[in-house]
Design an enzyme around this catalytic site. Sequence first.
Site, short mmCIF file in Angstrom:
data_model
loop_
_atom_site.label_atom_id
_atom_site.label_comp_id
_atom_site.label_asym_id
_atom_site.label_seq_id
_atom_site.Cartn_x
_atom_site.Cartn_y
_atom_site.Cartn_z
N ASP A 231 -28.53 -13.65 22.04
CA ASP A 231 -29.44 -12.74 22.77
C ASP A 231 -30.91 -13.10 22.56
O ASP A 231 -31.79 -12.24 22.63
CB ASP A 231 -29.22 -11.27 22.35
CG ASP A 231 -27.77 -10.85 22.40
OD1 ASP A 231 -27.14 -11.06 23.45
OD2 ASP A 231 -27.26 -10.32 21.40
N HIS B 103 -26.32 -13.96 30.11
CA HIS B 103 -27.73 -14.34 30.12
C HIS B 103 -28.41 -13.76 31.35
O HIS B 103 -27.85 -13.72 32.43
CB HIS B 103 -27.94 -15.86 30.03
CG HIS B 103 -27.01 -16.68 30.85
ND1 HIS B 103 -25.85 -17.23 30.35
CD2 HIS B 103 -27.07 -17.06 32.14
CE1 HIS B 103 -25.24 -17.92 31.29
NE2 HIS B 103 -25.95 -17.83 32.39
#
Length: 427
Positions: free
Chosen positions: A13, A41
């Site tokens: 992340d 993503h």
Amino acid sequence: MSSVVVVGAQWGDEGKGKITDFLAQKADLVARYQGGNNAGHTVVVKGKEFKLHLIPSGILYPDKTCIIGNGVVIDPGVLIEELKYLESEGISADNLRISGRAHVIMPYHRRLDEVEEERRGANKIGTTKRGIGPCYVDKIARVGIRMADLLDPEEFRARLEQNVAAKNELLEKIYGVDGFDAQAIFDEYRAYAERLQAYITDTSVLLDDARKEGKNILFEGAQGTLLDIDHGTYPFVTSSHPIGGGATVGAGIGPTTINKILGVVKAYTTRVGEGPFPTELNDEMGDLIRKAGHEFGTTTGRPRRCGWFDAVIMRYSVRVSGLTCMAVTKLDVLDQLPVIKICVGYRYQDEVITHFPESLKKLAQCEPVYEEMPGWMSDTTGCRTMEELPEKARRYVKRLEELCGCPALLLAVGPDREQTIELGEAF
């Protein structure tokens, strides 16, 4: 020709999607090399947000060849939904190529993921329950089904029937849940194969040909260094190799073909799921960072655990991934903080350690040793050069470089592609 690997330097992340999207402007091919749809993503282009899970971020450029490598595990149903999503947004996926050696997530993998996580109870590892781990288990046990197998009905049926018989016995006798019908799975996945057949090829050859032609290749990892099956905070890890070395195995290219390995790191630290997190902030500051950074998982929607930047972790990532440079993301999230802390070491019992410990028990007992820096208390989202950043922000970045032993190549001051400061050339 230049080959650049983008890896997550924390627990995932970190903003790899944005960085990959930015670097893809100068790449000819973009290849994903590990993980599955357990990772997401997000890429923002001119204010428009795109959320992807399997297809490389480079797909947003019409002239880039995008590759899903052999190290990725693929849920064909999810992949097809992603293709439909892109189509609905007016984005062509004609340049997508999928390795025939990539393993396939089956319905029994998802079921096993769910029931095994439930069985663990208080000892759960925080899986996304998407079948990633069980698929990799079958790969290592040499009973997995690959994308190329889906194209051969006879081979696929033989492997599937054998697997379903074994999985049903496990599900019914050990976990006490219903099993699966092999014919129903066969019909479903043969339909997937028909839809995806045009994309499946030997992507290792494709990459090698591109290298010989002098093209620029960008390798995109999922998750992060501390989720690596070998080098992460085991057992709270993923089932593949997100580190730099994973690119060579997961894409089918040699290590000598890599020119740069870029580690993506947030200006602070986050983590999703279980496991130790030395700089975690379980207070108002943690909530403030979470809200300012919109720290909720792309795939799960789970709130991310937030903490200060950890230089111990970053030095570890530099070492195990061989990072040659870094991209510091979400610098703007710290814009309104009067004081910013950096973890420079861990206090363990009566000593201060500066190397990331192997023992999870030891890590859980570590207390962060902080260095404080003054915040810049001004908006950085409009900055496009290092000189435009507030002096205190520049000092913060410089200190991160010193502590981590890794130069910054890119700085991100917002989610949009344009909100990026280039300090050097990747290609």
